[in-house]
Design a protein around this motif. Structure first.
Motif, PDB file in Angstrom:
ATOM      1  N   ALA B  47       0.835  -1.204   0.000  1.00  0.00           N
ATOM      2  CA  ALA B  47       0.000   0.000   0.000  1.00  0.00           C
ATOM      3  C   ALA B  47       0.872   1.258   0.000  1.00  0.00           C
ATOM      4  CB  ALA B  47      -0.931  -0.007   1.209  1.00  0.00           C
ATOM      5  N   LEU B  48       1.901   1.258   0.846  1.00  0.00           N
ATOM      6  CA  LEU B  48       2.772   2.435   0.914  1.00  0.00           C
ATOM      7  C   LEU B  48       3.552   2.604  -0.401  1.00  0.00           C
ATOM      8  CD1 LEU B  48       4.086   2.094   4.587  1.00  0.00           C
ATOM      9  CD2 LEU B  48       2.326   3.632   3.719  1.00  0.00           C
ATOM     10  N   SER B  49       3.999   1.492  -0.974  1.00  0.00           N
ATOM     11  CA  SER B  49       4.707   1.566  -2.260  1.00  0.00           C
ATOM     12  C   SER B  49       3.795   2.101  -3.351  1.00  0.00           C
ATOM     13  CB  SER B  49       5.214   0.180  -2.683  1.00  0.00           C
ATOM     14  OG  SER B  49       6.074  -0.346  -1.724  1.00  0.00           O
ATOM     15  N   ALA B  50       2.546   1.603  -3.364  1.00  0.00           N
ATOM     16  CA  ALA B  50       1.607   2.051  -4.395  1.00  0.00           C
ATOM     17  C   ALA B  50       1.405   3.556  -4.295  1.00  0.00           C
ATOM     18  CB  ALA B  50       0.279   1.313  -4.243  1.00  0.00           C
ATOM     19  N   ALA B  51       1.267   4.069  -3.061  1.00  0.00           N
ATOM     20  CA  ALA B  51       1.103   5.515  -2.870  1.00  0.00           C
ATOM     21  C   ALA B  51       2.302   6.262  -3.442  1.00  0.00           C
ATOM     22  CB  ALA B  51       0.931   5.832  -1.385  1.00  0.00           C
ATOM     23  N   PHE B  53       4.511   5.152  -5.770  1.00  0.00           N
ATOM     24  CA  PHE B  53       4.600   5.006  -7.227  1.00  0.00           C
ATOM     25  C   PHE B  53       3.593   5.913  -7.928  1.00  0.00           C
ATOM     26  CE2 PHE B  53       6.210   0.447  -6.482  1.00  0.00           C
ATOM     27  CZ  PHE B  53       7.528   0.892  -6.444  1.00  0.00           C
ATOM     28  N   LEU B  54       2.378   6.006  -7.359  1.00  0.00           N
ATOM     29  CA  LEU B  54       1.356   6.860  -7.969  1.00  0.00           C
ATOM     30  C   LEU B  54       1.765   8.325  -7.876  1.00  0.00           C
ATOM     31  CD1 LEU B  54      -1.871   5.073  -6.729  1.00  0.00           C
ATOM     32  CD2 LEU B  54      -1.177   5.372  -9.112  1.00  0.00           C
ATOM     33  N   ALA B  55       2.329   8.716  -6.711  1.00  0.00           N
ATOM     34  CA  ALA B  55       2.772  10.102  -6.538  1.00  0.00           C
ATOM     35  C   ALA B  55       3.902  10.423  -7.510  1.00  0.00           C
ATOM     36  CB  ALA B  55       3.226  10.324  -5.092  1.00  0.00           C
ATOM     37  N   ALA B  56       4.699   9.377  -7.866  1.00  0.00           N
ATOM     38  CA  ALA B  56       5.812   9.586  -8.797  1.00  0.00           C
ATOM     39  C   ALA B  56       5.327   9.647 -10.237  1.00  0.00           C
ATOM     40  CB  ALA B  56       6.845   8.473  -8.641  1.00  0.00           C
ATOM     41  N   GLY B  57       4.036   9.449 -10.443  1.00  0.00           N
ATOM     42  CA  GLY B  57       3.493   9.628 -11.783  1.00  0.00           C
ATOM     43  C   GLY B  57       3.243   8.354 -12.565  1.00  0.00           C
ATOM     44  N   LEU B  58       3.462   7.180 -11.952  1.00  0.00           N
ATOM     45  CA  LEU B  58       3.143   5.943 -12.665  1.00  0.00           C
ATOM     46  C   LEU B  58       1.624   5.843 -12.823  1.00  0.00           C
ATOM     47  CD1 LEU B  58       5.448   3.153 -11.162  1.00  0.00           C
ATOM     48  CD2 LEU B  58       5.593   4.239 -13.395  1.00  0.00           C
ATOM     49  N   PRO B  59       1.164   5.323 -13.942  1.00  0.00           N
ATOM     50  CA  PRO B  59      -0.295   5.210 -14.122  1.00  0.00           C
ATOM     51  C   PRO B  59      -0.878   4.120 -13.221  1.00  0.00           C
ATOM     52  CG  PRO B  59       0.864   4.222 -15.961  1.00  0.00           C
ATOM     53  CD  PRO B  59       1.906   4.859 -15.114  1.00  0.00           C
ATOM     54  N   HIS B  60      -2.182   4.215 -12.973  1.00  0.00           N
ATOM     55  CA  HIS B  60      -2.880   3.173 -12.228  1.00  0.00           C
ATOM     56  C   HIS B  60      -2.682   1.836 -12.922  1.00  0.00           C
ATOM     57  CE1 HIS B  60      -4.994   4.803  -8.850  1.00  0.00           C
ATOM     58  NE2 HIS B  60      -5.370   5.863  -9.549  1.00  0.00           N
ATOM     59  N   GLY B  61      -2.641   0.791 -12.183  1.00  0.00           N
ATOM     60  CA  GLY B  61      -2.410  -0.525 -12.775  1.00  0.00           C
ATOM     61  C   GLY B  61      -0.925  -0.860 -12.709  1.00  0.00           C
ATOM     62  N   VAL B  62      -0.117  -0.034 -13.372  1.00  0.00           N
ATOM     63  CA  VAL B  62       1.332  -0.260 -13.335  1.00  0.00           C
ATOM     64  C   VAL B  62       1.843  -0.046 -11.909  1.00  0.00           C
ATOM     65  CG1 VAL B  62       3.563   0.481 -14.232  1.00  0.00           C
ATOM     66  CG2 VAL B  62       1.558   0.461 -15.725  1.00  0.00           C
ATOM     67  N   ALA B  63       1.393   1.043 -11.293  1.00  0.00           N
ATOM     68  CA  ALA B  63       1.846   1.359  -9.941  1.00  0.00           C
ATOM     69  C   ALA B  63       1.460   0.244  -8.976  1.00  0.00           C
ATOM     70  CB  ALA B  63       1.243   2.685  -9.489  1.00  0.00           C
ATOM     71  N   GLU B  64       0.218  -0.230  -9.073  1.00  0.00           N
ATOM     72  CA  GLU B  64      -0.253  -1.269  -8.160  1.00  0.00           C
ATOM     73  C   GLU B  64       0.509  -2.577  -8.404  1.00  0.00           C
ATOM     74  OE1 GLU B  64      -2.296   0.876  -9.518  1.00  0.00           O
ATOM     75  OE2 GLU B  64      -3.747   1.576  -8.009  1.00  0.00           O
ATOM     76  N   LEU B  65       0.757  -2.883  -9.680  1.00  0.00           N
ATOM     77  CA  LEU B  65       1.477  -4.106 -10.024  1.00  0.00           C
ATOM     78  C   LEU B  65       2.894  -4.065  -9.449  1.00  0.00           C
ATOM     79  CD1 LEU B  65       1.046  -6.713 -11.659  1.00  0.00           C
ATOM     80  CD2 LEU B  65       2.257  -5.605 -13.537  1.00  0.00           C
ATOM     81  N   ALA B  67       3.840  -2.370  -6.929  1.00  0.00           N
ATOM     82  CA  ALA B  67       3.731  -2.459  -5.471  1.00  0.00           C
ATOM     83  C   ALA B  67       3.587  -3.912  -5.035  1.00  0.00           C
ATOM     84  CB  ALA B  67       2.544  -1.631  -4.985  1.00  0.00           C
ATOM     85  N   VAL B  68       2.814  -4.696  -5.790  1.00  0.00           N
ATOM     86  CA  VAL B  68       2.653  -6.119  -5.454  1.00  0.00           C
ATOM     87  C   VAL B  68       3.993  -6.837  -5.618  1.00  0.00           C
ATOM     88  CG1 VAL B  68       1.527  -8.278  -6.116  1.00  0.00           C
ATOM     89  CG2 VAL B  68       0.194  -6.183  -5.983  1.00  0.00           C
ATOM     90  N   LEU B  69       4.749  -6.445  -6.642  1.00  0.00           N
ATOM     91  CA  LEU B  69       6.063  -7.067  -6.838  1.00  0.00           C
ATOM     92  C   LEU B  69       6.994  -6.766  -5.657  1.00  0.00           C
ATOM     93  CD1 LEU B  69       6.730  -6.629 -10.660  1.00  0.00           C
ATOM     94  CD2 LEU B  69       6.132  -8.697  -9.390  1.00  0.00           C
ATOM     95  N   VAL B  70       6.905  -5.540  -5.123  1.00  0.00           N
ATOM     96  CA  VAL B  70       7.697  -5.212  -3.932  1.00  0.00           C
ATOM     97  C   VAL B  70       7.315  -6.158  -2.790  1.00  0.00           C
ATOM     98  CG1 VAL B  70       8.144  -3.455  -2.177  1.00  0.00           C
ATOM     99  CG2 VAL B  70       8.014  -2.793  -4.579  1.00  0.00           C
TER     100      VAL B  70
END
Lengths: 253, 286
Positions: B47-51, B53-65, B67-70
């Motif tokens: 969850a923290l990684s996704a936040a 990645f999204l703040a860094a400008g990654l699009p939805h989907g990519v950011a969540e993916l 984050a799951v890899l982390v």
């Protein structure tokens, strides 16, 4: 097939196996006999990789294997059936046998997740060889019961099926006949004969000298971790050292 | 009535999240006999990684993916420490997973600070039977349904699922048939990381996540898993749904601060019930 040279393994200063050398030919059925504590099971554990030798070499089909772990040796074709019931509880007989095919599967998690052709083919092969192995040992009718619900004799037969499912090159049988009734022993002997007829190399530990003599090409006699004698069954039964050390009494006329 | 329905929907969605964490516990336990106390941490990390990645400008989907890899990496690392060394008993491994969870606090606070973070999920809402349902809730439910279907197919049908179960049933015999028990265990930890991570990115938009959210998550995940006897992921789903709905009802009609207590009481009740039926919980697995 299997060459063992100068194999030793001590436990706390006492040698369970000491300087043992054995040569097993392709397709041979080798009986291993000896009194309790002679090192028979330790020898099997050294061959299958559950124990590491402190000295000596083990060569399987011209490959040195003494440094490999148990699962790596299984993948090279060594299968073992234990004396005790080493079964997978909570799984059916069919599932227990199926897992035996692992030694020759090549597909990984990625294949399974993506359902690749390799995965599908192996999945199909596993099911076929599982059914064939169950049929061969006569457990087909028991396939969907839980393994722990089987009587001890059948749990051991199931282990034989599990070993066969991996299509081994060398089969190690540790007292497969112990605790079986006469009829079951007879069936087991026929099964072992059939396997040997199919070209499988087998090593068989057995207490019952009569049982193993009828089956084996050659016998190796262990005593106190060392080889006492080796030869054809009829030679061994005439060998005075063996009679004294192993039977501890005069031979029957 | 509409209040009840909206509690029900949010309970089901949150329950799916608990079930995802719970199924991670189930799978790791099923393969290694270890109860992985750091299971909640993967959701937090994801969850923290996704936040971020999204703040860094990654699009939805990519950011969540990503984050799951982390979270998968975190799971794998936990596994390496907990079971990488042969001969570590499941009880020692359990303590190690606890330690890994505590250690992760330090990493998380250094990386993300100690304030809760959230990130946007699906923004819209639709009306079902006069109840407004956030689309994120529907996403959680649909994604969880797909994941649990895949898990059940894998464990109950595919051959490799059997090989995984064989590892915990009898590690000795598993090695005999050529199974690398340690590698299978590491796979289970990686899968546990993935499931925890999925829970994290799915629940992240619904409730803010901070470094210490893992405690309540692992308790709720464990409660979901124990309702199903720690055996099958699909039973953890049942447990998670029951728990999620119960918590939502308590929060809606009574008081939101009793949520974790509901989980604990349910868990206790189930464990007492199971112990009463059998001499010991362990007897089944041994």
């Amino acid at each position: 097939m299997l060459r063992i040279e100068g194999l030793s393994r001590p436990f706390g200063g006492v040698y369970a196996v000491r300087n043992v050398s054995v040569d097993v030919a392709d397709g041979e059925l080798r009986g291993i006999i000896g009194p309790n504590g002679a090192g028979k099971s330790t020898l099997f554990n050294l061959i299958s990789g559950h124990l590491r030798p402190t000295q000596g070499r083990i060569t399987l089909r011209s490959e040195r294997i003494e440094g490999l772990s148990a699962h790596e040796r299984a993948r090279r074709g060594i299968a073992i059936v234990f004396q005790g019931a080493r079964i997978f509880r909570g799984m059916t007989v069919r599932e227990n046998v199926m897992v035996g095919a692992h030694a020759r599967t090549r597909h990984g998690f990625l294949d399974a997740a993506l359902r690749t052709p390799l995965h599908k083919r192996e999945e199909r092969e596993i099911r076929q060889s599982t059914d064939a192995a169950l049929e061969r040992v006569g457990l087909a009718d028991w396939a969907d019961r839980y393994a722990e619900a089987l009587p001890l004799g059948q749990q051991r037969t199931m282990q034989v099926a599990r070993a066969l499912c991996g299509e081994p090159a060398l089969l190690l049988l540790d007292e497969p006949a112990s605790g079986l009734r006469a009829r079951e022993r007879h069936e087991l002997a026929r099964l072992i004969e059939g396997l040997r007829g199919g070209g499988l190399t087998i090593m068989l530990i057995e207490h019952d000298v009569q049982f193993v003599s009828n089956l084996a090409d050659r016998l190796t006699v262990l005593n106190l971790g060392e080889i006492l004698a080796e030869g054809a069954p009829e030679e061994i039964r005439r060998n005075d050292d063996v009679i004294t050390a192993y039977l501890g009494r005069e031979p029957a006329p | 009535m509409s209040a009840f329905l909206s509690y029900l929907v949010s309970g089901i969605a949150v329950g799916c999240g608990f079930a995802l964490i719970g199924s991670g516990l189930v799978i790791i336990h099923r393969v290694t006999h270890v109860v992985n106390l750091s299971q909640g941490m993967y959701a937090v990390v994801a969850a923290l990684s996704a936040a971020t990645f999204l703040a860094a400008g990654l699009p939805h989907g990519v950011a969540e993916l990503c984050a799951v890899l982390v979270a998968v990496v975190a799971g794998l690392l936990t596994g390496l420490v907990a079971i990488g060394r042969r001969g570590t008993t499941p009880l020692s491994s359990l303590i190690i997973t606890f330690a890994v969870g505590i250690f992760a606090y330090a990493v998380e606070v250094l990386t993300w600070g100690d304030q809760p973070r959230s990130f946007p999920g699906l923004p819209g809402a639709i009306e079902i039977a006069n109840v407004r349902v956030q689309e994120q809730y529907l996403l959680v439910v649909v994604a969880s349904a797909a994941i649990f279907l895949a898990l059940d197919l894998f464990f109950e049908r595919a051959y490799l699922g059997k090989a995984l179960s064989a590892c915990s049933s009898n590690p000795y015999a598993a090695r005999v048939v050529g199974i690398d028990v340690t590698r299978m265990g590491l796979f289970a930890f990686a899968l546990g990381g993935a499931l925890g991570g999925l829970a994290g990115v799915l629940l992240g938009p619904l409730r803010p996540t901070s470094f210490d959210s893992d405690v309540s998550l692992v308790i709720e995940g464990f409660a979901a898993a124990i309702l199903g006897g720690l055996t099958r992921p699909i039973l953890a789903l049942m447990g998670g749904l029951l728990l999620g709905v119960a918590e939502a009802m308590v929060a809606g009609y009574v008081n939101g601060s009793y949520q974790t207590d509901v989980a604990l009481v349910l868990m206790l009740a189930v464990m007492i019930g199971q112990t009463a039926r059998r001499p010991s919980l362990d007897a089944e697995g041994q």
